[in-house]
Motif scaffolding. Structure first.
Motif, PDB file in Angstrom:
ATOM      1  N   UNK A  35       0.931  -1.074  -0.076  1.00  6.19           N
ATOM      2  CA  UNK A  35       0.061  -0.020   0.012  1.00  6.19           C
ATOM      3  C   UNK A  35       0.644   1.060  -0.060  1.00  6.19           C
ATOM      4  N   UNK A  36       2.228   1.201   0.093  1.00  7.80           N
ATOM      5  CA  UNK A  36       2.898   2.566   0.260  1.00  7.80           C
ATOM      6  C   UNK A  36       2.985   3.137  -0.942  1.00  7.80           C
ATOM      7  N   UNK A  37       3.159   2.357  -2.207  1.00 11.90           N
ATOM      8  CA  UNK A  37       3.000   3.183  -3.607  1.00 11.90           C
ATOM      9  C   UNK A  37       1.857   2.663  -4.301  1.00 11.90           C
ATOM     10  N   UNK A  38       0.832   3.287  -4.240  1.00  9.02           N
ATOM     11  CA  UNK A  38      -0.522   2.598  -4.790  1.00  9.02           C
ATOM     12  C   UNK A  38      -0.553   2.027  -6.260  1.00  9.02           C
ATOM     13  N   UNK A  62      11.556  -7.406  -1.224  1.00 10.99           N
ATOM     14  CA  UNK A  62      11.254  -6.527  -2.563  1.00 10.99           C
ATOM     15  C   UNK A  62      10.411  -5.375  -2.096  1.00 10.99           C
ATOM     16  N   UNK A  63       9.662  -5.364  -1.188  1.00 10.20           N
ATOM     17  CA  UNK A  63       8.566  -4.412  -0.962  1.00 10.20           C
ATOM     18  C   UNK A  63       9.257  -3.441   0.258  1.00 10.20           C
ATOM     19  N   UNK A  64       8.813  -2.235   0.235  1.00  7.10           N
ATOM     20  CA  UNK A  64       9.122  -1.163   1.170  1.00  7.10           C
ATOM     21  C   UNK A  64       7.977  -1.049   2.212  1.00  7.10           C
ATOM     22  N   UNK A  65       8.429  -1.361   3.384  1.00  3.82           N
ATOM     23  CA  UNK A  65       7.902  -1.342   4.745  1.00  3.82           C
ATOM     24  C   UNK A  65       8.283  -0.104   5.637  1.00  3.82           C
TER      25      UNK A  65
END
Length: 382
Positions: free
Chosen positions: A176-179, A354-357
């Protein structure tokens, strides 16, 4: 005509002010409640002054808050926020006010929703609009929320007692950080032009663009930007186009009509020397980048709280416009320049599979009660 008398607190939190109500003191009818909240601040007002209400004709003060004992098992107080469009009188409840978040703890204590004991208290806040958790560390003096202190927030004339705000997991699920799923996008504008932008949703949705791409140098002050109606209209089109790209509205017109408060639009540039609105120097070497943000169609006199959180997060993530424009950040503390001076935000981000949290974002604000009493709200009977 019916005259409603509503107990309320008039609170200043960060660089915002708003009316704070106890849920128990408001009518149950949702439509009546919305009408009362809007009228209490003096909207709709075609003159844009809110002279017949508690607002002052600027975005930072046209705000309402409702508090109650939390319905969440691991929180202390539920916090609902509404942003009132000054002229149209619409109530946007799509986001949060990061600055007024600092006033939630003190207001809850003054309302008697929580006990005030010791030298400070950690208050677990459930942000209802977004379903997010905030921990506010509120200093106390003789059983009251502390007002006196030496923390100076740029954009405020007086120092106050520092309130620490910790936003827990403000981006929700990692996807959800980058829609759009990526840190850099191309906005397609109604006039056929395109514009590079970073679209992210962290505490509140935010659109980041380069000031230079709009013919600006990035150091403009509110008086200059807000006097240019053509530029403001163009910026609103960009903001609304970003809302559509983020899936927050179906059309540009819908975004402008139904979501004037979110997403916010920020204008970024490399760190620069300039004079603040008070004439004080803002030094290039004391900031990572220079930024401006719009709120409800006007350039903010400082920078919104949630916008500060999201900008700090974006600055730490490669591929975003903020990261590309920023001077190297050593650690997790991001400092940027705005029209009134500087903002500092500490953000903990990490890449997982691979996903920013975003684990947590911290900032410091001050808050205090300006007045406690009863707001008189006249409404025509229908």
């Amino acid at each position: 005509m019916t005259l409603y008398r509503l107990p309320a607190l008039y609170m200043r939190g960060g660089t915002s002010k708003g009316l704070f109500f106890n849920e128990a003191d408001l009518p149950d009818d949702p439509a009546l409640r919305r009408t009362l909240l809007i009228r209490a601040v003096g909207s709709p007002d075609p003159y844009g002054a809110q002279m017949d209400g508690m607002g002052t004709g600027i975005s930072s003060t046209s705000k309402v808050v409702i508090l109650q004992r939390s319905t969440q098992p691991d929180c202390d107080v539920d916090y609902w926020f509404g942003h009132v469009d000054i002229q149209r009188g619409t109530l946007d409840e799509s986001g949060n006010c990061g600055n007024l978040s600092a006033a939630v703890g003190p207001a809850a204590l003054l309302m008697g929703l929580l006990p005030a004991q010791g030298e400070q208290v950690d208050i677990r806040i459930w942000q209802q609009n977004l379903g997010q958790r905030i921990i506010a560390t509120v200093p106390l003096q003789q059983g009251w929320p502390a007002c006196e202190g030496d923390f100076k927030l740029d954009g405020l004339a007086f120092p106050g007692a520092a309130i620490q705000l910790a936003y827990l997991d403000p981006a929700g699920e990692s996807a959800g950080l980058f829609p759009t799923g990526q840190p850099l996008d191309i906005l397609h504008l109604p006039d056929g032009n395109t514009l590079e932008a970073t679209l992210l949703d962290c505490s509140n949705p935010l659109i980041l663009v380069r000031a230079v791409d709009l013919g600006l140098n990035g150091t403009e002050l509110p008086a200059e930007i807000n006097a240019d109606a053509g530029l403001l209209a163009r910026l609103e089109t960009i903001r609304a186009s970003g809302a559509v790209a983020m899936g927050l509205a179906r059309t540009v017109a819908e975004a402008s009509q139904l979501r004037p408060a979110t997403p916010k639009l920020a204008l970024l540039s490399v760190a620069q020397d300039y004079a603040s609105t008070t004439g004080e120097p803002v030094r290039r070497e004391q900031q990572h980048l220079t930024a401006r943000i719009l709120s409800m169609g006007k350039l903010h006199h400082a920078f919104t709280g949630t916008g500060s959180l999201a900008l700090a997060v974006a600055t730490l993530i490669p591929g975003t416009l903020a990261h590309a424009l920023s001077r190297p950040v050593d650690g997790s503390l991001v400092r940027f320049g705005h029209p009134s001076g500087y903002n500092e935000v500490d953000a903990t981000v990490e890449s997982v599979a691979g996903q920013w949290q975003v684990r947590q974002v911290n900032m410091t604000r001050t808050a205090r009660c300006l007045m406690q009493g009863v707001v008189w709200v006249p409404l025509e009977d229908h």
